[in-house]
Write a protein that holds these residues in place. Structure first.
Motif, PDB file in Angstrom:
ATOM      1  N   ALA A 288      -5.314  49.788  37.115  1.00 28.44           N
ATOM      2  CA  ALA A 288      -5.002  48.353  37.040  1.00 28.44           C
ATOM      3  C   ALA A 288      -3.691  48.074  37.755  1.00 28.44           C
ATOM      4  O   ALA A 288      -2.815  48.951  37.839  1.00 28.44           O
ATOM      5  CB  ALA A 288      -4.894  47.917  35.578  1.00 28.44           C
ATOM      6  N   ILE A 289      -3.596  46.857  38.255  1.00 30.29           N
ATOM      7  CA  ILE A 289      -2.333  46.412  38.837  1.00 30.29           C
ATOM      8  C   ILE A 289      -1.896  45.168  38.083  1.00 30.29           C
ATOM      9  O   ILE A 289      -2.639  44.169  38.016  1.00 30.29           O
ATOM     10  CB  ILE A 289      -2.475  46.114  40.337  1.00 30.29           C
ATOM     11  N   LEU A 290      -0.723  45.231  37.504  1.00 25.31           N
ATOM     12  CA  LEU A 290      -0.188  44.082  36.771  1.00 25.31           C
ATOM     13  C   LEU A 290       1.049  43.582  37.518  1.00 25.31           C
ATOM     14  O   LEU A 290       1.981  44.357  37.753  1.00 25.31           O
ATOM     15  CB  LEU A 290       0.220  44.480  35.346  1.00 25.31           C
ATOM     16  N   LEU A 291       1.033  42.335  37.890  1.00 28.48           N
ATOM     17  CA  LEU A 291       2.208  41.775  38.547  1.00 28.48           C
ATOM     18  C   LEU A 291       3.082  41.111  37.491  1.00 28.48           C
ATOM     19  O   LEU A 291       2.584  40.343  36.659  1.00 28.48           O
ATOM     20  CB  LEU A 291       1.815  40.742  39.609  1.00 28.48           C
ATOM     21  N   VAL A 292       4.363  41.408  37.539  1.00 28.03           N
ATOM     22  CA  VAL A 292       5.285  40.889  36.525  1.00 28.03           C
ATOM     23  C   VAL A 292       6.382  40.090  37.207  1.00 28.03           C
ATOM     24  O   VAL A 292       7.130  40.634  38.030  1.00 28.03           O
ATOM     25  CB  VAL A 292       5.921  42.062  35.733  1.00 28.03           C
ATOM     26  N   GLN A 293       6.452  38.819  36.892  1.00 27.94           N
ATOM     27  CA  GLN A 293       7.543  38.002  37.447  1.00 27.94           C
ATOM     28  C   GLN A 293       8.850  38.525  36.868  1.00 27.94           C
ATOM     29  O   GLN A 293       8.929  38.838  35.667  1.00 27.94           O
ATOM     30  CB  GLN A 293       7.294  36.537  37.067  1.00 27.94           C
ATOM     31  N   GLU A 294       9.852  38.647  37.717  1.00 24.91           N
ATOM     32  CA  GLU A 294      11.104  39.323  37.335  1.00 24.91           C
ATOM     33  C   GLU A 294      11.722  38.822  36.030  1.00 24.91           C
ATOM     34  O   GLU A 294      12.355  39.585  35.302  1.00 24.91           O
ATOM     35  CB  GLU A 294      12.126  39.211  38.479  1.00 24.91           C
ATOM     36  N   HIS A 295      11.549  37.522  35.717  1.00 33.84           N
ATOM     37  CA  HIS A 295      12.180  36.981  34.511  1.00 33.84           C
ATOM     38  C   HIS A 295      11.183  36.582  33.426  1.00 33.84           C
ATOM     39  O   HIS A 295      11.500  35.787  32.552  1.00 33.84           O
ATOM     40  CB  HIS A 295      13.088  35.792  34.874  1.00 33.84           C
ATOM     41  N   SER A 296       9.977  37.141  33.512  1.00 32.79           N
ATOM     42  CA  SER A 296       8.998  36.804  32.472  1.00 32.79           C
ATOM     43  C   SER A 296       9.281  37.601  31.205  1.00 32.79           C
ATOM     44  O   SER A 296       8.796  37.258  30.123  1.00 32.79           O
ATOM     45  CB  SER A 296       7.578  37.065  32.963  1.00 32.79           C
ATOM     46  N   ILE A 297      10.037  38.661  31.318  1.00 33.51           N
ATOM     47  CA  ILE A 297      10.406  39.474  30.149  1.00 33.51           C
ATOM     48  C   ILE A 297      11.740  40.146  30.476  1.00 33.51           C
ATOM     49  O   ILE A 297      11.976  40.530  31.627  1.00 33.51           O
ATOM     50  CB  ILE A 297       9.327  40.546  29.861  1.00 33.51           C
ATOM     51  N   GLU A 298      12.581  40.239  29.472  1.00 33.77           N
ATOM     52  CA  GLU A 298      13.859  40.905  29.722  1.00 33.77           C
ATOM     53  C   GLU A 298      13.584  42.371  30.076  1.00 33.77           C
ATOM     54  O   GLU A 298      12.824  43.050  29.394  1.00 33.77           O
ATOM     55  CB  GLU A 298      14.739  40.825  28.474  1.00 33.77           C
ATOM     56  N   GLY A 299      14.181  42.802  31.169  1.00 32.91           N
ATOM     57  CA  GLY A 299      13.933  44.184  31.592  1.00 32.91           C
ATOM     58  C   GLY A 299      12.846  44.283  32.655  1.00 32.91           C
ATOM     59  O   GLY A 299      12.596  45.352  33.204  1.00 32.91           O
ATOM     60  N   GLY A 300      12.160  43.144  32.935  1.00 31.76           N
ATOM     61  CA  GLY A 300      11.181  43.079  34.022  1.00 31.76           C
ATOM     62  C   GLY A 300      10.050  44.093  33.908  1.00 31.76           C
ATOM     63  O   GLY A 300       9.580  44.407  32.809  1.00 31.76           O
ATOM     64  N   ALA A 301       9.626  44.607  35.059  1.00 30.98           N
ATOM     65  CA  ALA A 301       8.455  45.487  35.111  1.00 30.98           C
ATOM     66  C   ALA A 301       8.645  46.753  34.271  1.00 30.98           C
ATOM     67  O   ALA A 301       7.702  47.238  33.647  1.00 30.98           O
ATOM     68  CB  ALA A 301       8.175  45.866  36.564  1.00 30.98           C
ATOM     69  N   GLN A 302       9.865  47.262  34.248  1.00 31.95           N
ATOM     70  CA  GLN A 302      10.105  48.497  33.490  1.00 31.95           C
ATOM     71  C   GLN A 302       9.840  48.259  32.004  1.00 31.95           C
ATOM     72  O   GLN A 302       9.256  49.107  31.322  1.00 31.95           O
ATOM     73  CB  GLN A 302      11.550  48.983  33.719  1.00 31.95           C
TER      74      GLN A 302
ATOM     75  N   ALA B 145      -5.309  41.452  41.596  1.00 32.56           N
ATOM     76  CA  ALA B 145      -4.611  42.154  40.511  1.00 32.56           C
ATOM     77  C   ALA B 145      -5.257  41.824  39.166  1.00 32.56           C
ATOM     78  O   ALA B 145      -5.948  40.808  39.028  1.00 32.56           O
ATOM     79  CB  ALA B 145      -3.140  41.765  40.500  1.00 32.56           C
ATOM     80  N   GLU B 146      -5.026  42.691  38.201  1.00 33.77           N
ATOM     81  CA  GLU B 146      -5.654  42.517  36.886  1.00 33.77           C
ATOM     82  C   GLU B 146      -4.903  41.493  36.041  1.00 33.77           C
ATOM     83  O   GLU B 146      -5.455  40.914  35.102  1.00 33.77           O
ATOM     84  CB  GLU B 146      -5.722  43.853  36.140  1.00 33.77           C
ATOM     85  N   ALA B 147      -3.626  41.295  36.321  1.00 39.23           N
ATOM     86  CA  ALA B 147      -2.867  40.309  35.533  1.00 39.23           C
ATOM     87  C   ALA B 147      -1.623  39.857  36.271  1.00 39.23           C
ATOM     88  O   ALA B 147      -1.091  40.570  37.134  1.00 39.23           O
ATOM     89  CB  ALA B 147      -2.450  40.917  34.193  1.00 39.23           C
ATOM     90  N   ALA B 148      -1.180  38.644  35.910  1.00 43.11           N
ATOM     91  CA  ALA B 148       0.084  38.121  36.421  1.00 43.11           C
ATOM     92  C   ALA B 148       0.880  37.670  35.203  1.00 43.11           C
ATOM     93  O   ALA B 148       0.397  36.830  34.441  1.00 43.11           O
ATOM     94  CB  ALA B 148      -0.175  36.947  37.350  1.00 43.11           C
ATOM     95  N   MET B 149       2.027  38.257  35.002  1.00 42.36           N
ATOM     96  CA  MET B 149       2.867  37.833  33.875  1.00 42.36           C
ATOM     97  C   MET B 149       3.942  36.909  34.399  1.00 42.36           C
ATOM     98  O   MET B 149       4.776  37.307  35.205  1.00 42.36           O
ATOM     99  CB  MET B 149       3.454  39.059  33.200  1.00 42.36           C
ATOM    100  N   ILE B 150       3.871  35.681  33.951  1.00 41.88           N
ATOM    101  CA  ILE B 150       4.759  34.658  34.514  1.00 41.88           C
ATOM    102  C   ILE B 150       5.472  33.918  33.382  1.00 41.88           C
ATOM    103  O   ILE B 150       4.946  33.830  32.271  1.00 41.88           O
ATOM    104  CB  ILE B 150       3.975  33.664  35.417  1.00 41.88           C
ATOM    105  N   PRO B 151       6.651  33.376  33.660  1.00 45.57           N
ATOM    106  CA  PRO B 151       7.408  32.719  32.599  1.00 45.57           C
ATOM    107  C   PRO B 151       6.709  31.484  32.044  1.00 45.57           C
ATOM    108  O   PRO B 151       6.948  31.100  30.905  1.00 45.57           O
ATOM    109  CB  PRO B 151       8.724  32.302  33.270  1.00 45.57           C
ATOM    110  N   GLU B 152       5.825  30.884  32.846  1.00 47.40           N
ATOM    111  CA  GLU B 152       5.179  29.633  32.418  1.00 47.40           C
ATOM    112  C   GLU B 152       4.077  29.851  31.381  1.00 47.40           C
ATOM    113  O   GLU B 152       3.548  28.891  30.846  1.00 47.40           O
ATOM    114  CB  GLU B 152       4.550  28.920  33.626  1.00 47.40           C
TER     115      GLU B 152
END
Ligand code: F6P
Length: 326
Positions: free
Chosen positions: A220-234, A190-197
């Motif tokens: 591109a594929i961006l993986l978003v950890q469910e709680h890395s941002i309010e509202g998640g992937a959307q 994947a092109e990115a991983a968005m994580i809370p850490e």
């Protein structure tokens, strides 16, 4: 020390593939070592309500390959109260359960620790959660299977993403931890991983699809950890649509399919080893510990530490993803 004749075993919290393998291991190891096993259904709720059944070795036949948990699971609010734990203790007394082996994650261990403190009960924790967020064990039961499930899903999304030259924003579970997201991103290219850490999501989006890094790629594929941002992937997709309207952006929320499926060999072996050692730890007069796996070796970790210490995600995977996703 008081001799343990009967063990109670339960699964609690979010189910994880491999929990059944752990139940099987606990049951058989206990019986082989001359103990009786009482299975408790629906986690702490069943302990409160007295949903208890004695298990034989046959009761755990044919379950090592099954996802979910034959004991059922629940998130039990009542057990968080003193009255709830009193009822749970009463069930243990009534059923003559001398020690509890609890299979689950952080919430499960927190409850077990309280019960142990309040009633001097012997408890042993077996780490099982897809989140892999427990300190003191390299991996938790279910994590490897979930990782493989996510990787398979992302591989499929990649096919359509490259065909249509789109950006796919994929939401991954993990509660407060980014292990699933970061490792799935590495494994699936994947092109990115968005994580809370890590840094703010906006910075990460800009790095992943902003100018400079997008020279050679049309999707591109961006993986978003469910709680890395309010509202998640959307929420991430909304930001991208505003800043880069030239990309066709699509959102996929993997959701609970990440918790299902037949456990990988790794998870079955981990669950079998941890389950056996939970029983051996009782014979070794251990209490209030989690059985962990550290560098391939069994480790006894105080429950308090496993809950309170934060497992570090490190930097090398993060750096690797960044080097490889150009
Ligand atoms: O802890 C496992 C987990 O799947 C987390 O990744 C997720 O945040 C949570 O459970 C979802 O819980 P529930 O199944 O209760 O919605």
């Amino acid at each position: 020390m008081y001799q343990i004749k009967t063990i109670g075993v339960l699964t609690s919290g979010g189910d994880a593939p491999g929990m059944n393998a752990a139940v099987r291991a606990v049951t058989r190891a206990a019986i082989v070592n001359g103990m009786r096993v009482k299975a408790i259904y629906r986690g702490y709720k069943g302990l409160i309500d007295g949903e208890v059944e004695e298990f034989t070795t046959q009761d755990v036949s044919g379950i090592i390959q099954r996802g979910g948990t034959i004991l059922k699971s629940a998130r039990c609010e009542e057990f968080k109260t003193e009255e709830g734990r009193k009822k749970a203790y009463d069930t243990m007394q009534r059923e003559q359960i001398d020690a509890l082996i609890v299979i689950g994650g952080d919430g499960t261990f927190t409850g077990a620790r309280l019960l142990a403190q309040e009633y001097n009960v012997t408890v042993i924790g077996v780490p099982a959660t897809i989140d892999n967020d427990l300190w003191g064990t390299d991996s938790t039961i279910g994590y490897d299977t979930a990782l493989n499930t996510i990787m398979d899903c992302v591989d499929k999304l990649r096919d359509t993403g490259t065909s249509h030259e789109r950006v796919f924003v994929v939401e991954v579970m993990g509660r407060d931890a980014g292990f699933l997201t970061l490792n799935a991103a590495i494994a699936s290219g994947a092109e990115a991983a968005m994580i809370p850490e890590r840094k703010t999501v906006e910075e990460q989006i800009e790095e992943a699809i902003g100018q400079g890094r997008r020279k050679h790629k049309n999707s591109a594929i961006l993986l978003v950890q469910e709680h890395s941002i309010e509202g998640g992937a959307q929420a991430v997709a909304n930001i991208i649509e505003k800043s880069h309207p030239e990309y066709g952006t699509r959102v996929t929320i993997l959701g609970h399919l990440q918790r299902g499926g037949t456990p990988t060999a790794s998870d079955r072996i981990l669950a079998s080893r941890l389950g056996c050692h939970a029983v051996l730890a009782l014979l070794d007069e251990q209490r209030s510990i989690m059985i962990g796996m550290q560098n391939g070796n069994i480790a006894y970790v105080p429950l308090t530490q496993s809950i309170k210490q934060k497992k570090d995600i490190g930097t090398d995977r993060w750096n690797a993803l960044h080097m490889l996703s150009i």
